[in-house]
Write a protein that holds these residues in place. Structure first.
Motif, mmCIF file in Angstrom:
data_model
loop_
_atom_site.group_PDB
_atom_site.id
_atom_site.type_symbol
_atom_site.label_atom_id
_atom_site.label_comp_id
_atom_site.label_asym_id
_atom_site.label_seq_id
_atom_site.Cartn_x
_atom_site.Cartn_y
_atom_site.Cartn_z
ATOM 1 N N SER A 1 2.978 80.677 31.187
ATOM 2 C CA SER A 1 3.920 81.299 32.106
ATOM 3 C C SER A 1 5.222 81.563 31.371
ATOM 4 O O SER A 1 5.526 80.906 30.368
ATOM 5 C CB SER A 1 4.183 80.384 33.302
ATOM 6 O OG SER A 1 3.006 80.170 34.041
ATOM 7 N N ARG A 2 6.006 82.534 31.844
ATOM 8 C CA ARG A 2 7.280 82.821 31.190
ATOM 9 C C ARG A 2 8.285 83.347 32.200
ATOM 10 O O ARG A 2 7.929 83.973 33.197
ATOM 11 C CB ARG A 2 7.117 83.827 30.061
ATOM 12 C CG ARG A 2 6.629 85.205 30.478
ATOM 13 C CD ARG A 2 5.148 85.286 30.423
ATOM 14 N NE ARG A 2 4.631 86.630 30.359
ATOM 15 C CZ ARG A 2 3.329 86.903 30.312
ATOM 16 N NH1 ARG A 2 2.437 85.938 30.320
ATOM 17 N NH2 ARG A 2 2.923 88.138 30.241
ATOM 18 N N CYS A 3 9.546 83.085 31.902
ATOM 19 C CA CYS A 3 10.620 83.604 32.739
ATOM 20 C C CYS A 3 10.882 85.055 32.351
ATOM 21 O O CYS A 3 10.388 85.550 31.336
ATOM 22 C CB CYS A 3 11.886 82.759 32.609
ATOM 23 S SG CYS A 3 12.700 82.881 31.006
ATOM 24 N N ASP A 4 11.692 85.731 33.148
ATOM 25 C CA ASP A 4 11.952 87.147 32.898
ATOM 26 C C ASP A 4 12.953 87.374 31.771
ATOM 27 O O ASP A 4 12.773 88.267 30.943
ATOM 28 C CB ASP A 4 12.472 87.815 34.184
ATOM 29 C CG ASP A 4 11.403 87.873 35.259
ATOM 30 O OD1 ASP A 4 10.359 88.502 35.005
ATOM 31 O OD2 ASP A 4 11.600 87.302 36.338
ATOM 32 N N ALA A 5 14.024 86.578 31.759
ATOM 33 C CA ALA A 5 15.102 86.870 30.816
ATOM 34 C C ALA A 5 15.777 85.601 30.314
ATOM 35 O O ALA A 5 15.813 84.583 31.006
ATOM 36 C CB ALA A 5 16.139 87.773 31.478
ATOM 37 N N ILE A 6 16.309 85.702 29.103
ATOM 38 C CA ILE A 6 17.180 84.681 28.542
ATOM 39 C C ILE A 6 18.539 85.351 28.322
ATOM 40 O O ILE A 6 18.618 86.411 27.702
ATOM 41 C CB ILE A 6 16.633 84.133 27.216
ATOM 42 C CG1 ILE A 6 15.296 83.405 27.455
ATOM 43 C CG2 ILE A 6 17.639 83.199 26.555
ATOM 44 C CD1 ILE A 6 14.590 82.984 26.174
ATOM 45 N N SER B 1 8.579 76.379 37.400
ATOM 46 C CA SER B 1 7.498 76.165 36.441
ATOM 47 C C SER B 1 7.554 77.199 35.319
ATOM 48 O O SER B 1 7.382 76.865 34.141
ATOM 49 C CB SER B 1 6.148 76.232 37.156
ATOM 50 O OG SER B 1 5.084 76.138 36.236
ATOM 51 N N GLN B 2 7.805 78.470 35.687
ATOM 52 C CA GLN B 2 7.881 79.524 34.676
ATOM 53 C C GLN B 2 9.030 79.265 33.698
ATOM 54 O O GLN B 2 8.885 79.438 32.486
ATOM 55 C CB GLN B 2 8.046 80.885 35.351
ATOM 56 C CG GLN B 2 6.772 81.374 36.027
ATOM 57 C CD GLN B 2 6.992 82.667 36.783
ATOM 58 O OE1 GLN B 2 7.510 82.669 37.884
ATOM 59 N NE2 GLN B 2 6.609 83.771 36.179
ATOM 60 N N MET B 3 10.179 78.859 34.228
ATOM 61 C CA MET B 3 11.336 78.606 33.368
ATOM 62 C C MET B 3 11.135 77.364 32.503
ATOM 63 O O MET B 3 11.506 77.345 31.321
ATOM 64 C CB MET B 3 12.604 78.513 34.216
ATOM 65 C CG MET B 3 13.029 79.852 34.807
ATOM 66 S SD MET B 3 14.615 79.830 35.700
ATOM 67 C CE MET B 3 14.131 79.063 37.254
ATOM 68 N N ASP C 1 14.858 90.175 26.791
ATOM 69 C CA ASP C 1 13.724 90.445 27.674
ATOM 70 C C ASP C 1 12.555 89.570 27.206
ATOM 71 O O ASP C 1 11.681 90.013 26.458
ATOM 72 C CB ASP C 1 13.361 91.932 27.612
ATOM 73 C CG ASP C 1 12.308 92.319 28.629
ATOM 74 O OD1 ASP C 1 11.646 91.412 29.184
ATOM 75 O OD2 ASP C 1 12.127 93.527 28.864
ATOM 76 N N TYR C 2 12.567 88.321 27.666
ATOM 77 C CA TYR C 2 11.576 87.357 27.184
ATOM 78 C C TYR C 2 10.172 87.696 27.685
ATOM 79 O O TYR C 2 9.190 87.508 26.956
ATOM 80 C CB TYR C 2 11.963 85.939 27.604
ATOM 81 C CG TYR C 2 10.997 84.903 27.079
ATOM 82 C CD1 TYR C 2 11.040 84.508 25.736
ATOM 83 C CD2 TYR C 2 10.024 84.348 27.897
ATOM 84 C CE1 TYR C 2 10.134 83.582 25.238
ATOM 85 C CE2 TYR C 2 9.116 83.414 27.405
ATOM 86 C CZ TYR C 2 9.181 83.041 26.084
ATOM 87 O OH TYR C 2 8.280 82.128 25.591
ATOM 88 N N LEU D 1 6.940 87.961 25.135
ATOM 89 C CA LEU D 1 5.726 87.145 25.172
ATOM 90 C C LEU D 1 4.501 87.998 25.466
ATOM 91 O O LEU D 1 3.425 87.774 24.907
ATOM 92 C CB LEU D 1 5.855 86.020 26.200
ATOM 93 C CG LEU D 1 4.855 84.878 25.995
ATOM 94 C CD1 LEU D 1 5.204 84.073 24.749
ATOM 95 C CD2 LEU D 1 4.806 83.954 27.197
ATOM 96 N N THR D 2 4.669 88.994 26.332
ATOM 97 C CA THR D 2 3.557 89.880 26.669
ATOM 98 C C THR D 2 3.064 90.656 25.455
ATOM 99 O O THR D 2 1.886 91.023 25.378
ATOM 100 C CB THR D 2 3.974 90.856 27.784
ATOM 101 O OG1 THR D 2 4.386 90.109 28.933
ATOM 102 C CG2 THR D 2 2.829 91.767 28.197
ATOM 103 N N SER D 3 3.955 90.890 24.494
ATOM 104 C CA SER D 3 3.587 91.669 23.304
ATOM 105 C C SER D 3 2.745 90.872 22.304
ATOM 106 O O SER D 3 2.157 91.453 21.391
ATOM 107 C CB SER D 3 4.849 92.167 22.589
ATOM 108 O OG SER D 3 5.512 91.098 21.919
#
Length: 205
Positions: A82-87, A121-123, A65-66, A70-72
């Motif tokens: 920016s960030r993607c949702d999952a790896i 862009s997020q990825m 849960d990327y 990152l939010t933490s």
């Protein structure tokens, strides 16, 4: 990868070590991922999620849960990132995937391009940020197949080439394994770009 993020990534960027649980494991033959109230959820129930995975050989799969990770981190560090949702990756080093999960009905080509460009862009920003850490870069490079996976729960027009309204309903039968799209920057990084909508499925063969 979770330990690399929580230890190496934070150390590299001079941040406190993270103790979050951001990892899920599965070897289910079929599973789906959904972002529910910013929490990445794994389910075996068909059509319950956005990213749909077929895992016919019951490979050991790890889901990170990327977004939550990152939010933490500190507001100052994550600001503007920016960030993607999952790896998602397989333990046998065959697949390494970045997932961006959407649930948007897209009715015209301009809207599709805007949403797709935002997801890409997020990825891309996620990949460049994590690859700045040498140990994570080495880890990613060890995988055979590497993909950006834009997943939209809603059916929509996937390509300027397929723009007939009738193609919307036939799309899942025509290309059930998603659509590969050319992207010079992504391809130069050794990744492929795939789009999945509705019931199109990411296959881990």
């Amino acid at each position: 990868m979770d330990s690399l993020l929580k230890n190496d990534f934070t150390s590299f960027h001079q941040l406190p070590i993270s103790v979050l649980n951001i990892r899920q494991n599965t070897n289910l033959e079929y599973f789906e991922l959904e972002d529910i109230d910013t929490v990445l959820t794994l389910s075996s129930i068909k059509d319950s999620g956005t990213a749909k995975y077929a895992n016919p050989n019951n490979l050991e799969v790890t889901i990170i849960d990327y977004d939550t990770f990152l939010t933490s981190l500190s507001h100052k560090f994550r600001q503007g990132k920016s960030r993607c949702d999952a790896i998602v990756y397989t333990q046998n080093k065959s697949y390494f995937l970045l997932n961006e999960l959407k649930n948007r009905k897209i009715v015209d080509e301009n809207a599709f391009e805007d949403v797709l460009c935002g997801a890409i862009s997020q990825m891309l920003k996620t990949l460049k940020l994590v690859k700045s850490v040498p140990s994570i870069d080495n880890f990613i490079n060890s995988f055979t197949q590497k993909r950006f996976c834009y997943c939209n729960k809603q059916s929509n027009n996937p390509s300027p080439i397929i723009d007939a309204p009738k193609a919307f309903n036939r799309l899942n039968n025509l290309v059930p394994d998603g659509i590969e799209m050319e992207h010079s920057e992504i391809n130069a990084l050794g990744f492929q770009l795939f789009q999945y909508t509705n019931s199109q499925t990411i296959k881990l063969n």
